[in-house]
Design an enzyme around this catalytic site. Sequence first.
Site, mmCIF file in Angstrom:
data_model
loop_
_atom_site.group_PDB
_atom_site.id
_atom_site.type_symbol
_atom_site.label_atom_id
_atom_site.label_comp_id
_atom_site.label_asym_id
_atom_site.label_seq_id
_atom_site.Cartn_x
_atom_site.Cartn_y
_atom_site.Cartn_z
ATOM 1 N N THR A 195 26.831 47.050 39.828
ATOM 2 C CA THR A 195 25.790 46.022 39.717
ATOM 3 C C THR A 195 24.425 46.533 40.199
ATOM 4 O OG1 THR A 195 27.442 44.345 40.309
ATOM 5 C CG2 THR A 195 25.157 43.626 40.360
ATOM 6 N N ARG A 223 36.998 37.425 31.991
ATOM 7 C CA ARG A 223 36.694 37.385 33.428
ATOM 8 C C ARG A 223 35.171 37.426 33.635
ATOM 9 N NH1 ARG A 223 33.786 40.818 37.322
ATOM 10 N NH2 ARG A 223 34.778 40.550 39.338
ATOM 11 N N GLY A 247 29.538 44.201 44.576
ATOM 12 C CA GLY A 247 30.907 44.338 45.064
ATOM 13 C C GLY A 247 31.871 43.455 44.295
HETATM 14 N N1 GLY Z 1 29.845 42.207 41.355
HETATM 15 C C1 GLY Z 1 30.101 42.388 40.008
HETATM 16 C C2 GLY Z 1 31.363 41.820 39.545
HETATM 17 O O1 GLY Z 1 32.280 41.623 40.321
HETATM 18 O O2 GLY Z 1 31.481 41.578 38.372
#
Ligand code: GLY
Length: 335
Positions: A195, A223, A247
């Site tokens: 990210t 997801r 994360g």
């Molecule tokens: N922090 C990015 C994700 O878990 O998709």
Amino acid sequence: MHNRRTFMRLAALASGGFALSSCEPSDRALTPARQKADGLQKIDGPFCLSTWRHGLAANEAAWSMLSRGGMALDAVEAGVRITEADLSNRTVGLGGMPDRKGRVTLDASIMDHDGRCGAVAALEHIDHPISVARKVMEESPHVMLVGEGAYDFALSQGFERSRIEVPVPEAAAKYRKLLEENAYEVEINAENHDTIGMLAMDRQSRMGGACTTSGLSFKMHGRVGDSPIIGAGLFIDSEVGAVTASGLGEAIIRASGSSAVLEAMRRGAHPQEACMEVLERILRKQGSEQEIQVAFIAIDAQGHYGAGSILPGFEYALQSESLAELYQAEHLKKR
Ligand code: GLY
């Protein structure tokens, strides 16, 4: 605003509490002495703060706007677009890793000083999801669009289907290997940057934030992580500050991570202390042996900043008039 405990903690950090990375030597990472020279993590004037080493290049683009008096919102969008366009990045943009069906689905959110926000989730075949998120904010009555709806909206706003074939060859090779191994989770660490989250403050002390990702490698199709969820991956309240996360999205969503950090700052915590407080809570509630990585960066309305993670290896990039640096964040656990 800062109580004695906050001051003691920050004084300790400024005098060497930050661990240098055990992952890779970096001539860009700051020494404790340089940390100390920064004072108690406060910047006067415009600045931007980004997650991970890829934040350095993103900050440069953002800074070219901030330094000319540009808006924080424009700066964060321009900044993270650099990371989205980098096809060597496996966790942001169309160079990212696919889901279990082999599809590259992108999540992004953006928020401004006035509490306006927009997000997209599970968006495919668009080069810059952050710019679609901004259009959702500015040109739709909604906050979040997902999947096909987000894609159709993007086309209606003049975005084109990307010419990039996904997954890109290197990601496709990794995907085939993961399929063979049936490995569900890929570790999120300094080598697998997860990210880009960016926060900025402009000359008028307006804040802006952006967060964009291809999400967890090899995730189930459909997801969605924390990054497009306002309050989890990103949150701004102009009275208090701005926060973004990186994360494991599931852990961040469960804690309303960015919102929780912001509320700790509202109570008077320095951004550094606020990040660590919420990371400690996430770790305490995790309640299992499974190692997870969660990281936050935060700024307050007075220009203080902070960053922290559960595991070592999280770096963040800071750019201001006098600084363009990569820092090792404070972390809770040793590996
Ligand atoms: N922090 C990015 C994700 O878990 O998709």
